[in-house]
Write an enzyme that holds these catalytic residues in place. Structure first.
Site, short mmCIF file in Angstrom:
data_model
loop_
_atom_site.label_atom_id
_atom_site.label_comp_id
_atom_site.label_asym_id
_atom_site.label_seq_id
_atom_site.Cartn_x
_atom_site.Cartn_y
_atom_site.Cartn_z
N HIS A 190 -14.03 -0.16 -0.39
CA HIS A 190 -13.82 1.29 -0.53
C HIS A 190 -12.53 1.65 -1.26
CE1 HIS A 190 -10.81 2.47 2.63
NE2 HIS A 190 -11.18 1.32 3.17
N ASN A 200 0.80 -1.22 0.00
CA ASN A 200 0.00 0.00 0.00
C ASN A 200 0.83 1.27 0.00
OD1 ASN A 200 0.20 -1.47 2.65
ND2 ASN A 200 -0.26 0.58 3.41
N CYS A 205 -2.39 4.74 8.31
CA CYS A 205 -2.69 4.43 9.70
C CYS A 205 -1.67 5.00 10.67
CB CYS A 205 -2.80 2.93 9.90
SG CYS A 205 -4.07 2.24 8.86
C1 LIG Z 1 -6.70 -0.16 3.17
C2 LIG Z 1 -5.97 -1.41 3.41
C3 LIG Z 1 -6.39 -2.32 4.40
C4 LIG Z 1 -7.55 -2.01 5.32
O1 LIG Z 1 -8.78 -2.10 4.67
P1 LIG Z 1 -10.06 -1.40 5.37
O2 LIG Z 1 -11.21 -1.85 4.53
O3 LIG Z 1 -9.83 0.07 5.28
O4 LIG Z 1 -10.13 -1.90 6.75
C5 LIG Z 1 -5.70 -3.50 4.55
N1 LIG Z 1 -4.65 -3.80 3.77
C6 LIG Z 1 -4.21 -2.96 2.81
C7 LIG Z 1 -3.06 -3.35 1.96
C8 LIG Z 1 -4.84 -1.74 2.61
O5 LIG Z 1 -4.39 -0.91 1.67
#
Ligand SMILES: *Cc1c(COP(=O)(O)O)cnc(C)c1O
Length: 392
Positions: free
Chosen positions: A200, A150, A324
């Site tokens: 999302h 991410n 985060c």
């Molecule tokens: C955004 C994200 C998550 C968390 O997903 P949510 O639906 O926001 O809880 C987990 N892993 C990765 C790689 C992400 O980018």
């Protein structure tokens, strides 16, 4: 001008997704577990969504479980498998660049007596399947490697890691939250036993996600109560969210090729201009096998958060390190894992591009970025050091 370049944090829901969801909050409001016609109408919408998702991922509907999002899918995969194992001492293999939803869960499991190996990555951000192989022990109950990162967008050799896990008979989980909608996912072809994604991040609603679990993989429930989700995940079915997830997935996958080509061209233009026009900045991670919408830069002598705030003042939204940990001034664990210094790990900014990004926006952001970087550096020792021709 307002510009949103934080698609990796979340995406604006697609109008067509909202249109599909709305009736599930009006006429089709029934509880999908109810036996009457209201309930049956909701259940049939949920069944259709489950079938659609299963066919896109190339699995069966009985292998699809709806959750509250990527975080729950990550937590459930790890805890569910660990809890279902009868071994007295359990071992998990994961990587140093996972999302906090995986890393924090692993740390908690360690406190509870689990053993965890955090496999490293090379300077480009890739996991070596041989390192995963070497980490396997007699008591390894799960391997968890994210499909794409991410922060720096690197896409891991998932099929290879999956193949070696198959060979050893160890379940393989992949957090595909960033990858779904950006690269083609086929759980069979990629040897994936468990996979998580979130609506999302693909122009769907917040608070809903999916956990795919291959038939035969033993895993326990995380949330107890009713018999929803094949008796594995209790809680009244989120009909609008589930319908929205399926529609978001269908649309992003259908339009992926065309949209990827456009996004990649814009992202590459951004990288090229930034590298040429902004001194002492560099792309973090690999250039190839990287998500088309990701550009993560390290700006020498600047705090990521400071640049983020300066850009925000100009109406530009970007990400700093992992969403985060922003606000906490923590160094990025991903930049550290690819060999960056502590300073580097506090100086990264993530620009993530999506289907609404335009060339005009990209050019505007580079122009603003140039002047903001220059301004921020005036207040640091950076100028003196740069003038002497030394790297920080
Ligand atoms: C955004 C994200 C998550 C968390 O997903 P949510 O639906 O926001 O809880 C987990 N892993 C990765 C790689 C992400 O980018």
């Amino acid at each position: 001008m307002k510009v949103y370049l934080d698609y990796a944090a979340t995406t604006p829901p697609d109008e067509r997704v909202l249109k599909k969801m709305l009736p599930c909050m009006t006429e089709v409001f029934g509880n999908a577990s109810s036996l009457h016609s209201y309930g049956r109408a909701a259940l049939s919408a949920v069944d259709r969504a489950r079938d659609e998702i299963a066919s896109i991922l190339h699995c069966s509907a009985s292998e699809i479980f709806f959750t509250s999002g990527g975080t729950e899918s990550d937590n459930w995969a790890l805890r569910g498998v660990v809890s279902a194992s009868s071994l007295s001492k359990k071992h998990i293999i994961t990587t140093r660049i996972e999302h906090p939803a995986i890393l924090s869960t692993c740390q908690e499991l360690e406190r509870e007596g689990c053993e965890v190996t955090y496999v490293g990555v090379d300077e480009k951000g890739f996991v070596d399947p041989n390192d995963v192989f070497a980490a396997i022990r007699d008591n390894t109950v799960l391997v968890a490697v994210m499909t794409a990162n991410n922060e720096i967008g690197t896409i891991q050799p998932i099929a290879d890691i999956g193949a070696l896990c198959r060979e050893k008979g160890i379940p393989f989980y992949t957090d595909a939250v960033q990858a779904v909608g950006s690269i083609r996912i086929d759980v069979q072809a990629m040897n994936i036993d468990m996979l998580g994604f979130s609506a999302h991040k693909i122009y769907g609603p917040k608070g809903v996600g999916v956990l795919y679990v291959k038939n035969g993989v033993r895993f326990d429930s995380l949330i107890y109560g009713g018999e929803q989700e094949h008796g594995k995940r209790a809680g009244t079915t989120n009909t609008p969210g589930i319908v929205g997830t399926a529609e978001a997935l269908r649309l992003t996958v259908e339009e992926m090729e065309e949209s990827n080509e456009r996004i990649k061209a814009l992202r590459d233009r951004f990288i090229e201009r930034a590298e040429k026009e902004i001194p002492f900045c560099r792309l973090a991670g690999a250039r190839e096998n990287r998500l088309v919408g990701n550009a993560d830069f390290i700006f020498d002598g600047i705090r990521g958060e400071s640049l983020l705030m300066a850009l925000d003042m100009a109406g530009i939204a970007v990400g700093s390190g992992s969403a985060c940990s922003s606000g906490s001034q923590n160094p990025s664990h991903v930049i550290l894992a690819i060999g960056g210094s502590d300073e580097d790990a506090r100086s990264s900014v993530r620009f993530s591009f999506g289907k609404h990004t335009t060339q005009e926006e990209v050019d505007y952001v580079v122009d603003v970025l140039k002047s903001k970087v220059e301004k921020l550096r005036e207040t640091t020792l950076f100028k003196v050091i740069a003038a002497k021709g030394e790297r920080l």
